[in-house]
Scaffold this active site. Structure first.
Site, PDB file in Angstrom:
ATOM      1  N   SER A   1      33.504  11.688  -5.813  1.00  0.00           N
ATOM      2  CA  SER A   1      32.459  10.730  -4.771  1.00  0.00           C
ATOM      3  C   SER A   1      32.154   9.681  -5.575  1.00  0.00           C
ATOM      4  O   SER A   1      32.588   9.068  -6.160  1.00  0.00           O
ATOM      5  CB  SER A   1      31.730  11.475  -4.046  1.00  0.00           C
ATOM      6  OG  SER A   1      31.128  10.720  -2.994  1.00  0.00           O
TER       7      SER A   1
ATOM      8  N   ASP B   1      39.016  10.048   4.489  1.00  0.00           N
ATOM      9  CA  ASP B   1      37.952  10.887   3.629  1.00  0.00           C
ATOM     10  C   ASP B   1      36.647  10.789   4.733  1.00  0.00           C
ATOM     11  O   ASP B   1      36.360   9.967   5.167  1.00  0.00           O
ATOM     12  CB  ASP B   1      37.793   9.622   2.581  1.00  0.00           C
ATOM     13  CG  ASP B   1      36.686  10.093   1.508  1.00  0.00           C
ATOM     14  OD1 ASP B   1      35.447  10.060   2.084  1.00  0.00           O
ATOM     15  OD2 ASP B   1      36.773  10.543   0.504  1.00  0.00           O
TER      16      ASP B   1
ATOM     17  N   HIS C   1      36.524  15.583   1.302  1.00  0.00           N
ATOM     18  CA  HIS C   1      35.880  14.918   0.380  1.00  0.00           C
ATOM     19  C   HIS C   1      35.556  15.652  -0.754  1.00  0.00           C
ATOM     20  O   HIS C   1      34.720  16.669  -0.572  1.00  0.00           O
ATOM     21  CB  HIS C   1      34.613  14.148   1.005  1.00  0.00           C
ATOM     22  CG  HIS C   1      33.967  13.536   0.420  1.00  0.00           C
ATOM     23  ND1 HIS C   1      34.388  12.039   0.161  1.00  0.00           N
ATOM     24  CD2 HIS C   1      32.602  13.222  -0.251  1.00  0.00           C
ATOM     25  CE1 HIS C   1      33.392  11.351  -0.734  1.00  0.00           C
ATOM     26  NE2 HIS C   1      32.432  12.274  -1.154  1.00  0.00           N
TER      27      HIS C   1
END
Length: 448
Positions: A183, A279, A346
């Site tokens: 991330s 995502d 994610h």
């Protein structure tokens, strides 16, 4: 007397079964992860290389062994960003802004696992989990510290201090090295990829892996440039411009150089992009942020893709196409790896269930772990993009808890999977087995 003997045997059998259930639960919980203690980079404070609150940066280090003793994997944690004094103050005294608030141990799994079965290519490397506490993907550097807020915007200094500390602990002899992240940490691995290469020994094979870090510049459902504005504010607040790739800032506004699509073409170091085409963080915060959805029309859809209407799915399909258009700038060189699945997910490298397990996601019958390993060791190039949702039955799609209970913000809390707060749940076969074992125990066996 016979009855007593029979009852004793029954009790013994129940006790043995109870112990078996407890042992099975412990194995399920512990077999895929190893707890690793925290290390504080104390000498970084004198250099001003600190977290938002002025505390030292920190990481967790699991030492390599045998053939992996001179190989290093440095994984940066995720956690969103803060774009102004208010949002940075909101995270300053939390684990996302202070090493004082970080847990003392974290669980290593997935790409950080020390188990050959779960991480065959990197299990015996030196594996480091760098904690995230600057709020700008380690790009900021503002000299002045406001005495009223005591906020330190020094992420870029912290990045260098962490790498230098690891170099002093043996990474200066590295033969192989990977800079990776999830991330906001995945964005770190992109923006700092060439810088990491420059700090490493010239003889080392150095590559970068970005997991869920390819954030795109797209309009939200209201037509506003929400994420572009937000990133520009992050860069301005943290003084990030001077630490972003000059190949980008020389031709575009600095805020635009926070987007991988505008910098990736000029990155010289080999780079692997691992991302879900849908995502979950980008759907929730770029495509359909709360500010663009005041009536909560997307509320249920963002929690669980199975709840999305046909119209919402079509909008998400359009978003996927925008993502693929932005991804095209990565190029087709064999030095570029690409694994883009069609999951609502994610961060897939740190979770064992998505990194490598019998039921983990695959493209062309290849797991994420094998794709990354093959690419790193030049066994086989890997550039695969999945077909559109819902074509991939191996996906582990995320299901979130209710954001009414945990307000959704692009910062400081961003529903990022993390080690010290509850993770959004995947549909987990292991957890289903665990649940069954617990229920079986509760309803069938009561020792004594």
């Amino acid at each position: 007397m016979a009855f007593f003997h029979f009852s004793s045997k029954m009790a013994d059998a129940r006790l043995r079964t109870w112990l078996w259930v407890v042992l099975s639960i412990q194995i399920l919980l512990k077999s895929e992860a190893t707890n690793v203690s925290i290390t504080y980079v104390q000498n970084a404070v004198a250099k001003g290389a600190v977290c938002l609150d002025g505390s030292p940066p920190a990481y967790h280090f699991n030492k390599g062994l045998g053939t992996g003793a001179n190989n290093w994997l440095v994984q940066f944690e995720g956690g969103g960003w803060c774009n102004n004094v208010t949002t940075c103050l909101a995270r300053r005294d939390t684990r996302l802004g202070s090493s004082k608030e970080m847990v003392k141990e974290v669980a290593f799994s997935g790409i950080l696992s020390n188990n050959h079965s779960f991480n065959p290519d990197f299990y015996n490397w030196n594996r480091i989990k760098v904690r995230y506490c600057d709020g700008a993907s380690f790009t900021g550097d503002v000299e002045a510290v406001d005495p009223a807020t005591k906020l330190h915007f020094r992420g870029a200094r912290a990045f260098v201090a962490i790498i230098e500390d690891l170099l002093s602990k043996g990474m200066s002899d590295a033969e192989n090295a990977i800079l990776s992240g999830c991330s906001a940490g995945g964005l770190t691995s992109i923006l700092h990829c060439d810088r990491f290469r420059a700090l490493m020994p010239t003889s080392a094979t150095v590559k970068c892996v970005a997991d869920a870090g390819y954030f795109i510049n797209a309009k939200d459902i209201s037509g506003a440039q929400h994420i572009e504005t937000f990133y520009s504010e992050v860069v301005a607040t943290h003084g990030s411009a001077k630490n972003l790739p000059t190949s980008c800032t020389s031709r575009l506004r600095p805020g635009l150089c926070f987007f991988p699509q505008n910098v990736v073409k000029q990155i010289q170091t080999p780079l692997f992009i691992l991302n879900a085409a849908y995502d979950a963080w980008q759907i929730k915060n770029i495509l359909a942020p709360g500010v663009a959805d005041p009536h909560g029309t997307w509320h249920s859809c963002k929690l669980d893709i199975n709840n999305c209407s046909l119209d919402q799915l079509q909008i998400m399909q359009d978003f996927r196409q925008q993502f693929l258009d932005a991804l095209s700038r990565v190029g087709t060189s064999p030095s570029r790896g690409i694994f883009i699945d069609s999951c609502y997910a994610h961060c897939q490298s740190e979770m064992q269930e998505t990194w490598l397990r019998d039921d983990s996601p695959v493209l062309m019958e290849t797991s994420i772990a094998k794709a990354v390993g093959d690419w790193y060791y030049d066994r086989r190039p890997f550039q695969k993009i999945d077909c559109a949702y819902p074509c991939n039955p191996t996906c582990h799609n995320m299901v979130f808890d209710d954001p009414k209970e945990h307000p959704e913000h692009i910062a400081p809390q961003s529903h990022e999977p993390s080690f010290s707060s509850p993770c959004p749940a995947y549909n987990r076969p292991k957890m289903q087995i665990l649940s069954w074992l617990v229920s079986f125990f509760i309803f069938n066996f009561h020792p004594g």
